[in-house]
Design an enzyme around this catalytic site. Structure first.
Site, short mmCIF file in Angstrom:
data_model
loop_
_atom_site.label_atom_id
_atom_site.label_comp_id
_atom_site.label_asym_id
_atom_site.label_seq_id
_atom_site.Cartn_x
_atom_site.Cartn_y
_atom_site.Cartn_z
NE ARG A 1 8.11 -35.00 42.37
CZ ARG A 1 8.26 -33.89 43.09
NH1 ARG A 1 9.42 -33.27 43.12
NH2 ARG A 1 7.25 -33.38 43.74
CB SER B 1 12.15 -31.30 42.35
OG SER B 1 11.69 -32.55 41.90
CG ASP C 1 9.90 -27.48 52.43
OD1 ASP C 1 10.82 -26.78 51.97
OD2 ASP C 1 9.01 -27.99 51.71
CG HIS D 1 -30.72 -35.81 31.94
ND1 HIS D 1 -30.66 -37.18 31.83
CD2 HIS D 1 -31.59 -35.53 32.94
CE1 HIS D 1 -31.47 -37.73 32.73
NE2 HIS D 1 -32.06 -36.73 33.43
CG HIS E 1 4.92 -29.56 50.39
ND1 HIS E 1 5.06 -29.59 49.02
CD2 HIS E 1 6.01 -28.88 50.85
CE1 HIS E 1 6.19 -28.98 48.67
NE2 HIS E 1 6.78 -28.54 49.78
CD GLU F 1 11.60 -24.80 46.71
OE1 GLU F 1 12.04 -25.78 46.09
OE2 GLU F 1 10.55 -24.85 47.38
CD GLU F 2 7.72 -25.07 49.27
OE1 GLU F 2 7.48 -25.77 48.26
OE2 GLU F 2 8.25 -25.53 50.30
CB THR G 1 -28.19 -38.62 36.29
OG1 THR G 1 -29.36 -37.78 36.45
CG2 THR G 1 -28.37 -39.89 37.13
CG HIS H 1 12.42 -22.33 50.29
ND1 HIS H 1 11.15 -22.55 50.79
CD2 HIS H 1 12.95 -23.56 50.12
CE1 HIS H 1 10.92 -23.84 50.90
NE2 HIS H 1 12.00 -24.49 50.51
CG ASP I 1 8.66 -19.71 49.41
OD1 ASP I 1 9.83 -20.11 49.62
OD2 ASP I 1 7.99 -20.09 48.43
#
Ligand code: BES
Ligand code: MN
Ligand code: MN
Length: 454
Positions: free
Chosen positions: A328, A399, A119, A213, A427, A153-154, A315, A86, A88
């Site tokens: 995974r 993957s 990658d 609140h 990444h 791919e990404e 708050t 790939h 990309d």
């Protein structure tokens, strides 16, 4: 082979200059503002395929284009290989953590730093250069070749399965070769015996129509942030296993031979710890670190959005909360089935005072290799010759969803040989590849062709 190796040695400086040029194109598939860069990268790849002696076309899809390179002159009796990679890349952020800018390739200590170095631009490009070396150096190839370079791919390859199906005849092949993974250790090449699959979800929890609140309403109105925390906690047991009923039904028990082979690998845990720089490591009880990464499923929170996260205290009882959660998967799990099990599990435990919706993002099936046959043997010999040491068989925690689709649609075995270093920062900031891996990768792939011919 001497002519091919002479060509590689003689042209290596240019190969690297070209790789730098490729890496300078910010082909980030996830961002629409980079659509022009994606197009530029696609036509750049097509031009390099033509330089190598292939015919090449940039084929539009509903998303980013596929670049298809072909050389079919080995004739109808010769086998055909499909090379996939790939062009990309992932977004480069956070930018301030890069030592040198993401799209200005920079060499430090023999290592090349840039988004896509490992990658997958560096690994895709080394295949194109190996083909060039064969065709220009020896004038021939013992096999027919189809190269598929995709630009999505990404982002989960949303258009690639329809592409493969509609180009089934043109992509017909005897084996698929992919370099989009890592070596086992620096200097030790590897062939993959498995890849994990992926099932990725967004969980949304909606409470009151608007933020409240937390003093006036807290304690009486159910807080979506608290509920989301409970839901996330319910996904895992304290022994590291996944607590969703039915989740393990399809999980294959790996054979003892594979587990023993994993135990026999020269794994350097200290180096791994140095890579992750965490205060400690933990995972599913009863499995070694490599088994946890390669042959066991897992569940990770990838992001959480809820309430006030700015400076100081506010708050507030937030109206909603969201988490990105991925699993995974290992053979023979199916991402759709995991989605059903997750939804059924949440339905059973969500309190009635909030609304929960689950959106499915990427999915990809896990893969298990066929570790025999002429292509596997040729790859093993080629890697051994190029790196001076036998490749090891490894699993992979990441993957590449298209792998199983290639295998099924094209009815061809898939071979994964990776040239990224472990800890390549894929990444992440400061992604890199040792120039040595790029060089030996070209030599290994060229040798692979030579082995198939001899
Ligand atoms: N090349 C990686 C997969 C990979 C990572 C292989 C590390 C070996 C080592 C691929 O580009 C990737 O990032 N895949 C994604 C899935 C995809 C659907 C976005 C992944 O694994 O998260
Ligand atoms: Mn990749
Ligand atoms: Mn990737």
């Amino acid at each position: 082979m001497a002519d091919v190796n002479d060509y590689i040695n003689g042209e290596m400086a240019r190969f690297k200059d070209e790789l730098f040029e490729f890496l300078r194109i910010p082909s980030v598939s996830a961002r629409s503002e980079h659509a022009g860069d994606i197009k530029e990268a696609a036509s750049w790849v097509a031009d390099r395929m033509r330089d190598a002696g292939l015919s090449a076309s940039v084929i539009e899809t509903p998303g980013h284009p596929v670049v298809l390179g072909e050389w079919k002159e080995a004739g109808p009796d010769a086998p055909t290989l499909l090379i996939y990679g790939h062009y990309d890349v992932q977004p480069p952020e956070p930018l301030d953590l890069w030592v040198s800018p993401a799209f200005e390739p920079t060499v430090r200590d023999g290592n090349l730093f840039a988004r896509g170095a490992s990658d997958d631009k560096g690994q895709l490009f080394l295949h194109i250069k190996a083909l060039e070396a064969q065709l220009k150096g020896s004038g021939n190839l013992p096999v027919n070749v189809v190269v598929v370079a995709e630009g999505e791919e990404e982002v989960g390859s949303p258009n690639l399965v329809p592409f493969v199906e509609s180009h089934r005849d043109r992509l017909a092949c005897d084996a698929v070769v992919i370099s989009d993974s890592s070596m086992f250790a620096q200097g030790i090449p590897s062939l993959l015996f498995s890849l994990r699959g992926l099932a990725y979800f967004e969980i949304h929890v909606q409470g009151p129509a608007g933020d409240l609140h937390s003093g006036s309403y807290g304690g009486a109105v159910v807080n979506p942030g608290n509920v989301l925390a409970q839901l996330l906690d319910s996904l895992k047991n304290s022994d590291g296993s996944i607590a969703i009923p039915g989740f393990y039904d399809d999980v294959m028990d790996w054979d003892e031979k594979t587990r023993e082979a994993i135990r026999g690998l020269p794994f350097d845990q200290a180096e791994f710890e140095g890579e992750v720089r965490a205060p400690g490591l933990n995972g599913e009880a009863g499995f070694s670190l490599l088994e946890r990464l390669w042959i066991r499923p897992t569940c990770d929170v990838n992001g959480i959005l809820c309430g006030y996260t700015g400076e100081g205290a506010k708050t507030v009882l937030p109206a909603k909360a969201m988490a990105k959660v991925s699993f995974r998967l290992v053979p023979n799990q199916d991402p759709e089935r995991v989605g059903e099990l997750l939804k059924a599990h949440l339905d059973r435990i969500v309190p009635p005072e909030v609304e929960v919706t689950v959106e499915e993002l990427h999915g990809g099936r896990p893969w298990k290799a066929e570790l025999e046959g002429p292509f596997f043997e040729a790859a093993r010999n080629a890697l051994a010759k190029a790196f001076g040491t036998d490749p090891v068989l490894t699993g992979e925690g990441g993957s590449i969803p298209i792998v199983v689709d290639f295998q099924e649609i094209l009815e061809a075995p898939v071979l994964l040989m990776g040239f990224a270093p472990p800890g390549a920062n894929m990444h992440a900031p400061n992604e890199w590849i040792p120039l040595e891996n790029f060089e030996n990768g070209i030599r290994a792939v060229a040798q692979f062709y030579a082995e198939l011919g001899g």
